[in-house]
Design a protein around this motif. Structure first.
Motif, PDB file in Angstrom:
ATOM      1  N   GLN A 111       0.838  -1.208   0.000  1.00 42.42           N
ATOM      2  CA  GLN A 111       0.000   0.000   0.000  1.00 42.42           C
ATOM      3  C   GLN A 111       0.868   1.251   0.000  1.00 42.42           C
ATOM      4  OE1 GLN A 111      -2.250   1.015   3.643  1.00 42.42           O
ATOM      5  NE2 GLN A 111      -4.065   1.141   2.350  1.00 42.42           N
ATOM      6  N   ARG A 112       1.961   1.209   0.763  1.00 38.04           N
ATOM      7  CA  ARG A 112       2.875   2.354   0.791  1.00 38.04           C
ATOM      8  C   ARG A 112       3.506   2.583  -0.577  1.00 38.04           C
ATOM      9  NH1 ARG A 112       3.433   7.092   3.210  1.00 38.04           N
ATOM     10  NH2 ARG A 112       5.612   7.769   3.332  1.00 38.04           N
ATOM     11  N   LEU A 113       3.886   1.504  -1.246  1.00 33.95           N
ATOM     12  CA  LEU A 113       4.458   1.635  -2.585  1.00 33.95           C
ATOM     13  C   LEU A 113       3.463   2.270  -3.552  1.00 33.95           C
ATOM     14  CD1 LEU A 113       6.372  -1.741  -3.130  1.00 33.95           C
ATOM     15  CD2 LEU A 113       7.306   0.489  -2.507  1.00 33.95           C
ATOM     16  N   GLN A 114       2.182   1.932  -3.410  1.00 38.00           N
ATOM     17  CA  GLN A 114       1.173   2.503  -4.291  1.00 38.00           C
ATOM     18  C   GLN A 114       0.966   3.989  -4.027  1.00 38.00           C
ATOM     19  OE1 GLN A 114      -0.345   0.653  -6.828  1.00 38.00           O
ATOM     20  NE2 GLN A 114       1.269  -0.735  -6.165  1.00 38.00           N
ATOM     21  N   ARG A 115       1.155   4.401  -2.788  1.00 37.58           N
ATOM     22  CA  ARG A 115       0.893   5.800  -2.441  1.00 37.58           C
ATOM     23  C   ARG A 115       2.089   6.712  -2.674  1.00 37.58           C
ATOM     24  NH1 ARG A 115      -2.623   5.484   3.219  1.00 37.58           N
ATOM     25  NH2 ARG A 115      -4.513   4.569   2.299  1.00 37.58           N
ATOM     26  N   LEU A 116       3.296   6.144  -2.650  1.00 35.41           N
ATOM     27  CA  LEU A 116       4.477   6.985  -2.849  1.00 35.41           C
ATOM     28  C   LEU A 116       4.496   7.541  -4.268  1.00 35.41           C
ATOM     29  CD1 LEU A 116       7.157   4.906  -0.922  1.00 35.41           C
ATOM     30  CD2 LEU A 116       6.389   7.230  -0.368  1.00 35.41           C
ATOM     31  N   PRO A 117       5.033   8.741  -4.441  1.00 36.83           N
ATOM     32  CA  PRO A 117       4.973   9.391  -5.757  1.00 36.83           C
ATOM     33  C   PRO A 117       5.871   8.709  -6.782  1.00 36.83           C
ATOM     34  CG  PRO A 117       6.325  10.671  -4.249  1.00 36.83           C
ATOM     35  CD  PRO A 117       5.697   9.579  -3.430  1.00 36.83           C
ATOM     36  N   VAL A 118       5.653   9.061  -8.039  1.00 37.60           N
ATOM     37  CA  VAL A 118       6.453   8.505  -9.121  1.00 37.60           C
ATOM     38  C   VAL A 118       7.926   8.833  -8.917  1.00 37.60           C
ATOM     39  CG1 VAL A 118       6.846   8.593 -11.610  1.00 37.60           C
ATOM     40  CG2 VAL A 118       4.515   8.591 -10.722  1.00 37.60           C
ATOM     41  N   ALA A 119       8.216   9.994  -8.336  1.00 36.96           N
ATOM     42  CA  ALA A 119       9.608  10.391  -8.098  1.00 36.96           C
ATOM     43  C   ALA A 119      10.336   9.371  -7.230  1.00 36.96           C
ATOM     44  CB  ALA A 119       9.647  11.773  -7.436  1.00 36.96           C
ATOM     45  N   PHE A 120       9.636   8.778  -6.265  1.00 38.35           N
ATOM     46  CA  PHE A 120      10.242   7.737  -5.432  1.00 38.35           C
ATOM     47  C   PHE A 120      10.625   6.535  -6.286  1.00 38.35           C
ATOM     48  CE2 PHE A 120       9.352   3.634  -3.461  1.00 38.35           C
ATOM     49  CZ  PHE A 120      10.261   3.621  -2.423  1.00 38.35           C
ATOM     50  N   HIS A 121       9.710   6.094  -7.143  1.00 32.11           N
ATOM     51  CA  HIS A 121       9.972   4.919  -7.970  1.00 32.11           C
ATOM     52  C   HIS A 121      11.033   5.204  -9.026  1.00 32.11           C
ATOM     53  CE1 HIS A 121       6.738   2.492  -6.229  1.00 32.11           C
ATOM     54  NE2 HIS A 121       6.057   3.619  -6.154  1.00 32.11           N
ATOM     55  N   ASP A 122      11.200   6.457  -9.396  1.00 29.09           N
ATOM     56  CA  ASP A 122      12.291   6.809 -10.306  1.00 29.09           C
ATOM     57  C   ASP A 122      13.646   6.568  -9.657  1.00 29.09           C
ATOM     58  OD1 ASP A 122      10.472   7.605 -12.216  1.00 29.09           O
ATOM     59  OD2 ASP A 122      10.610   9.732 -11.735  1.00 29.09           O
ATOM     60  N   ARG A 123      13.717   6.736  -8.336  1.00 31.48           N
ATOM     61  CA  ARG A 123      14.998   6.664  -7.627  1.00 31.48           C
ATOM     62  C   ARG A 123      15.342   5.267  -7.144  1.00 31.48           C
ATOM     63  NH1 ARG A 123      14.820   8.667  -3.026  1.00 31.48           N
ATOM     64  NH2 ARG A 123      12.671   9.354  -2.845  1.00 31.48           N
ATOM     65  N   TRP A 124      14.333   4.428  -6.908  1.00 33.02           N
ATOM     66  CA  TRP A 124      14.572   3.134  -6.277  1.00 33.02           C
ATOM     67  C   TRP A 124      14.588   2.008  -7.306  1.00 33.02           C
ATOM     68  CZ3 TRP A 124      14.759   1.372  -1.002  1.00 33.02           C
ATOM     69  CH2 TRP A 124      14.858   2.412  -0.069  1.00 33.02           C
ATOM     70  N   GLN A 125      15.533   1.096  -7.141  1.00 33.00           N
ATOM     71  CA  GLN A 125      15.574  -0.090  -7.975  1.00 33.00           C
ATOM     72  C   GLN A 125      14.415  -1.019  -7.599  1.00 33.00           C
ATOM     73  OE1 GLN A 125      19.393  -1.807  -7.189  1.00 33.00           O
ATOM     74  NE2 GLN A 125      20.506  -0.332  -8.450  1.00 33.00           N
TER      75      GLN A 125
END
Length: 607
Positions: A111-125
């Protein structure tokens, strides 16, 4: 991207780090406490056996009373059976609660992964996230069910047993404890070494998972360019690094085990010598000496297990740190405290003095979007054109708040999009991307992804599905083995690029948003199919506000007006013919698009 070299959260002590699991463990603490009580009862029963053994040796064995000897044997047997029962009870009480904590952690993490912004997923492998989701959370579950309970119980057992050692003679107890005291020094050194290695190992495992995922997803590229050996070489280097870290962990564990086995053996030998002397001095009986060594033997397993349980504790602490690094990530794209609601959105979209830069951009760089002013009237279709790097795709991410503006604002019907809840905003604003992402579900589920309001299998849902497929010229769906109920492969890789784009476009159309943002969703289509899709889109877009990133001159013909984006600014807005007449840069952009389209047509003819 975040990798094994980064540690976003400041280090905490091991107790404080593990205490962060309390909110997840709180509902099941009574069951865990019962499991711990059962384990403690089992240990105390084991400690009571030497006391019974002493009585048996002093009584029935010394007096050769066979009747009493039988009862002594029965007493020891009963104690052993009760101990086994308590061990079973421990497992019974802790297994279900630990899996409940694992379930809550995993669902909360997702659920946290779904709520975090796209910028977070840009940075994390993605591999780092996957290893945290699966391996680290499973580690926490095993530690709660096994490591935590046994560590507490064995520590209490050692304390109680050590006190009982003094029951027979203070010299025996003192000898045993003094010889074993260096174990605390070895444990302290072990914590410092193993804690660092555990973190390295788990981060490297995440990096390795990322490499596997990238290689599997990019298998077509690797095969097409003959780079399988290169990918294997890179993977082998990472696997070897992880192997070396695991060997270092094993050496650290082996070293602590060396002391855990050696020191008790030395203590046994010295206590035996002291015991013999005390027996000869008649300060200790043979029965008491036997009971002492029986008690020391019972304590041996708890003492030896401390090394394993300590390493388990540090692994769990590292896993907890890695899990909460994601939970601790800041999220600026959230619902407002007092949201505004749009009852009947008209679709008036406006960019007012919009600036945007990525978080990791250097301060010396200009904003990627540098003062955008643009207004789309309800029902208007506007094409957005510009050279590569001008900021077109970035601009399309702002209406749905995939990113938030750095300055200025984006409004929908005069309301700042940040004043709407994300759920409502993304109901009113639909998107289709150039890189079409599909899920391992049926075609029907993929296309109707944004229509939770439709009951599955209802006539209305079927009508929306068929209309969306028709607009996207996705008639190929009926040729699939199960039609719209065919499950497509992971990320839609079982389909061609054009088929994936058409299904993604159908998904955006099926959502029936007030504003439709299309980031070149037709780039993978051939010219004839593109023309059919554009004709169908004209029918759909007459009542929908649309912002379309155009990479082909033909796409511009869909638009009522065209906005020219140049180095982060809107430099011209007008009809296609007006801009051709008045803007030299627009003519240059269109010319480059025409050259690209001509090259694509030439490739299609050659194929």
């Amino acid at each position: 991207m975040t990798s094994s070299t980064e540690s976003p959260t400041p280090p905490l002590s091991t107790p404080r780090a593990l205490a962060r699991l309390y909110p997840f463990a709180k509902p099941v603490l009574p069951r865990l406490a019962l499991g711990a009580a059962s384990a403690l009862a089992a240990s105390l029963l084991a400690l009571s056996i030497p006391l019974v053994l002493e009585a048996v040796v002093q009584g029935p064995i010394a007096s050769k009373d066979l009747g009493q000897l039988v009862w002594g044997g029965v007493a020891i047997l009963v104690l052993g059976l009760l101990e086994a029962l308590m061990v079973w009870a421990r497992r019974f009480f802790v297994i279900a609660p630990s899996t409940k904590v694992e379930y809550d952690l995993r669902t909360g993490f997702f659920q946290r992964l779904q709520r975090l912004p796209v910028a977070f997923h840009d940075r994390w492998q993605s591999g780092q996230l996957l290893s945290r989701m699966m391996q680290d959370i499973s580690m926490v579950r095993r530690w709660l069910a096994f490591g935590l309970v046994l560590l507490l119980v064995n520590a209490i057992t050692i304390a109680v047993g050590a006190a009982l050692l003094f029951r027979w003679h203070w010299a025996l107890g003192a000898t045993f404890l003094i010889v074993c005291a260096p174990l605390w020094i070895a444990g302290f050194r072990f914590e410092k070494t193993y804690g660092t290695l555990a973190r390295q190992s788990q981060d490297q495992a995440g990096d390795l998972a990322t490499s596997v995922e990238e290689s599997v997803h990019g298998i077509r590229v690797l095969k097409a360019f003959g780079r399988g050996a290169h990918a294997l070489h890179k993977f082998t280097r990472q696997a070897e690094t992880l192997r070396e870290t695991e060997l270092s962990k094993a050496r650290a564990v082996g070293w602590i085990w060396f002391w855990l086995v050696l020191l008790p053996d030395i203590a046994f030998a010295l206590c035996l010598g002291v015991g013999i002397v005390l027996t000869q001095m008649q300060q200790l009986t043979i029965a008491e000496l036997i009971a002492f060594f029986a008690m020391a033997t019972v304590l041996r397993w708890p003492m030896e297990s401390i090394g394993f349980l300590f390493s388990f504790l540090l692994d769990a602490r590292t896993a907890t740190d890695r899990i909460f690094e994601v939970f601790d990530e800041g999220n600026s794209i959230v619902d407002p405290e007092n949201p505004v609601r749009l009852a009947e959105p008209r679709g008036a979209l406006r960019f007012e003095g919009v600036h945007f830069r990525y978080q990791d951009a250097a301060q010396s760089e200009r904003d990627l979007l540098n003062g955008i002013d643009l207004e789309l009237q309800p029902g208007e279709t506007m094409a957005l054109v510009g050279l590569t790097g001008s900021g077109k795709t970035t601009l399309t991410t702002l209406p749905a708040r995939l990113y938030d503006v750095t300055a200025g604002r984006v409004t929908l019907d005069g309301v700042d999009v940040r004043d709407l809840t994300l759920a409502e905003l993304r109901t009113h604003v639909g998107m289709a991307f150039e890189d079409a992402t599909l899920f391992s579900q049926t075609v029907r589920e993929n296309v109707l992804l944004g229509r939770e309001d439709l009951a599955p299998g209802s006539p209305e849902a079927e009508a929306v599905l068929r209309e969306a497929l028709q607009v996207a010229q996705a008639g190929f769906v009926d040729q699939l083995p199960l039609g719209a109920d065919t499950v497509i492969g992971e990320e839609g890789m079982s389909l061609s690029g054009g088929q994936r784009q058409r299904l993604a476009l159908a998904r955006a159309v099926a959502a029936r948003p007030a504003v439709l943002v299309l980031d070149d969703p037709l780039s993978a289509l051939d010219v004839d199919t593109e023309a059919l899709v554009e004709d169908a889109l004209r029918e759909v877009l007459h009542a929908t506000t649309a912002l379309i990133v155009a990479h082909r001159p033909s796409t511009v013909t869909l638009a009522d007006r065209v906005a020219l984006l140049e180095e982060g600014r809107i430099t011209a807005v007008g009809t296609h013919s007006e801009l051709l007449r008045t803007s030299a840069h627009y003519r240059h952009v269109i010319s480059s698009l025409e050259d690209e389209q001509a090259r694509m047509r030439e490739r299609e003819v050659n194929l």
